[in-house]
Design a protein around this motif. Structure first.
Motif, PDB file in Angstrom:
ATOM      1  N   TYR A 282       0.869  -1.167   0.000  1.00  0.00           N
ATOM      2  CA  TYR A 282       0.000   0.000   0.000  1.00  0.00           C
ATOM      3  C   TYR A 282       0.910   1.222   0.000  1.00  0.00           C
ATOM      4  O   TYR A 282       2.141   1.101   0.034  1.00  0.00           O
ATOM      5  N   LYS A 299      -5.815   2.496   7.866  1.00  0.00           N
ATOM      6  CA  LYS A 299      -4.909   2.539   9.008  1.00  0.00           C
ATOM      7  C   LYS A 299      -4.148   1.219   9.088  1.00  0.00           C
ATOM      8  O   LYS A 299      -4.755   0.151   9.052  1.00  0.00           O
ATOM      9  N   TYR A 300      -2.830   1.309   9.153  1.00  0.00           N
ATOM     10  CA  TYR A 300      -2.000   0.132   9.347  1.00  0.00           C
ATOM     11  C   TYR A 300      -1.061   0.393  10.527  1.00  0.00           C
ATOM     12  O   TYR A 300      -0.690   1.534  10.800  1.00  0.00           O
ATOM     13  N   GLU A 301      -0.663  -0.669  11.188  1.00  0.00           N
ATOM     14  CA  GLU A 301       0.247  -0.515  12.326  1.00  0.00           C
ATOM     15  C   GLU A 301       1.639  -0.138  11.832  1.00  0.00           C
ATOM     16  O   GLU A 301       2.161  -0.736  10.890  1.00  0.00           O
ATOM     17  N   ASP A 302       2.240   0.857  12.456  1.00  0.00           N
ATOM     18  CA  ASP A 302       3.603   1.290  12.127  1.00  0.00           C
ATOM     19  C   ASP A 302       4.226   1.875  13.383  1.00  0.00           C
ATOM     20  O   ASP A 302       3.865   2.960  13.817  1.00  0.00           O
ATOM     21  N   CYS A 350       5.258  -5.735   3.362  1.00  0.00           N
ATOM     22  CA  CYS A 350       4.022  -5.544   4.150  1.00  0.00           C
ATOM     23  C   CYS A 350       2.806  -6.241   3.540  1.00  0.00           C
ATOM     24  O   CYS A 350       1.661  -5.836   3.796  1.00  0.00           O
ATOM     25  N   GLN A 353      -0.015  -7.323   5.866  1.00  0.00           N
ATOM     26  CA  GLN A 353      -0.908  -6.350   6.492  1.00  0.00           C
ATOM     27  C   GLN A 353      -2.192  -6.090   5.702  1.00  0.00           C
ATOM     28  O   GLN A 353      -3.123  -5.482   6.212  1.00  0.00           O
ATOM     29  N   VAL A 354      -2.230  -6.531   4.446  1.00  0.00           N
ATOM     30  CA  VAL A 354      -3.375  -6.165   3.598  1.00  0.00           C
ATOM     31  C   VAL A 354      -4.415  -7.275   3.485  1.00  0.00           C
ATOM     32  O   VAL A 354      -5.417  -7.099   2.794  1.00  0.00           O
TER      33      VAL A 354
END
Length: 400
Positions: A282, A299-302, A350, A353-354
């Motif tokens: 993304y 929103k993704y964790e970072d 990543c 994450q999707v």
């Protein structure tokens, strides 16, 4: 160059934060030298180990946990204050002081460059440029005057008294002139910080610590590379922030793509180069500026790009394959690569994450497909068959 059989370049293909630290770590071992070929301490590349160790790399190459050496090339900007903090953190984590080489022509950031940077961003209010506040662009600006430039070589050559006088000239003469140019009248708090004798003494100590750690070498063919079997060029920021490619003024004063890499490759005498342009599954952007396909609801964790007063909150969007492939095409088009054998690769990080499917844009149409179909679309649109993928934050999650 027989002793350097493997050379890999890791380049961010977007606005930074594409997983360059993870990929550099994946290609590194104790026989590697990681070359920092652009940017400075404002870069933040995360490496997470399977044993739980985690570090965000700024000066040191992201192969450091693997025992790799670091070479700060003449295109890198050193920040002795930031270097000292990072050195301590890494020494505590590894029980050894990592090996670092530096070219004497590396520019050096002073505390006053950092202060100017932060005051300028504050003064811009809602029109901020997205700077990290680390003084990188202000260092470049000051160094355009050869009488005010400060390099690693200058620090080596100057006695302490001479260096003090030089820094006093930057603080007392240059800073007021630069503030006037920027149209900034500093607050009393900023005036006190600018005039603080503690800033000067702290910086002097940091310079001494820096010189006590790094090995200075002008010739890239010195021992930096004679003991190394692998080279990894670790890029910082991304192609869409390049000084000549990004949207001004939301850019960095740095060439973020192949330009410096190709120059160094010719200097070193490399014949073959694997080039990896990296993206997340993304899109992200940390800081102000145009952001195609931004989706505020995503929103993704970072845990690296935390909200801060300079760049705000990390922004997310869906990947645009047209923008990605065009940016990479232009990066290759800028170069004369006839003397190098090139292996072109893409990396997509990543993916874990999707979910099982991925949303992206292709030819101005929004699509949702399984990972395999998405990767096949990337191959077709980019012409690059070799795609490296990552389904997690550690090296063991990377499929080379």
């Amino acid at each position: 160059m027989d002793h350097c059989k493997i050379a890999t370049a890791v380049i961010g293909a977007a606005w930074g934060d594409e997983g360059k630290g993870l990929l550099t770590d994946a290609f590194s071992d104790s026989s590697t030298v990681v070359i920092r070929h652009n940017s400075g301490a404002q870069a933040g590349h995360t490496v997470q180990m399977d044993d739980g160790r985690r570090h965000v790399f700024h000066h040191f190459g992201s192969g450091t946990f693997r025992g790799a050496a670091t070479y700060l090339s003449q295109f890198f900007v050193c920040n002795p204050l930031a270097f000292g903090y990072e050195k301590k953190a890494l020494t505590d984590a590894t029980d050894t002081t990592p090996t670092v080489y530096a070219h004497p022509d590396c520019l050096v950031t002073t505390p006053w460059d950092m202060m100017l940077n932060q005051m300028a961003e504050e003064a811009r209010g809602s029109a901020r440029h997205g700077s990290c506040g680390m003084g990188f662009n202000e260092t470049i600006q000051r160094s355009r005057n050869p009488h005010l430039a400060l390099t690693v070589g200058n620090i080596v050559d100057m006695a302490s008294l001479d260096l003090c006088k030089y820094l006093d000239r930057i603080r007392n003469d240059y800073v007021p002139a630069r503030l006037k140019e920027l149209g900034i009248t500093p607050s009393q708090a900023w005036s006190n910080r600018l005039a603080s004798p503690g800033a000067l003494s702290m910086f002097m100590d940091a310079c001494a610590n820096f010189l006590g750690t790094v090995l200075i070498t002008r010739d890239a063919k010195d021992d930096v590379f004679t003991k190394s079997k692998k080279i990894v060029f670790e890029g910082a920021q991304g192609l869409l922030l390049d000084a000549r490619r990004g949207t001004f003024p939301y850019v960095t004063n740095s060439r973020t793509g192949l330009t410096n890499i190709v120059s160094l490759a010719h200097t070193i005498g490399l014949e073959t180069l694997q080039i990896i342009h990296a993206t997340r599954a993304y899109a992200t952007r940390h800081g102000a500026g145009p952001f195609l396909r931004e989706s505020p609801e995503l929103k993704y964790e970072d845990n690296t790009n935390l909200p801060n007063e300079w760049q705000g909150t990390l922004r997310f969007g869906e990947l645009d394959i047209d923008l990605l492939t065009e940016s990479i095409r232009l990066d290759y088009a800028d170069q004369s690569l006839s003397e190098l054998r090139i292996e072109r690769c893409l990396a997509v990080t990543c993916l874990d994450q999707v979910g099982h499917s991925i949303n992206y844009w292709d030819k101005d149409a929004r699509k949702t497909t399984e990972h395999a179909e998405f990767l096949e679309c990337l191959r077709e649109r980019s012409g690059v068959q070799n795609i490296i993928t990552s389904h997690g934050p550690t090296r063991s999650c990377v499929s080379l």
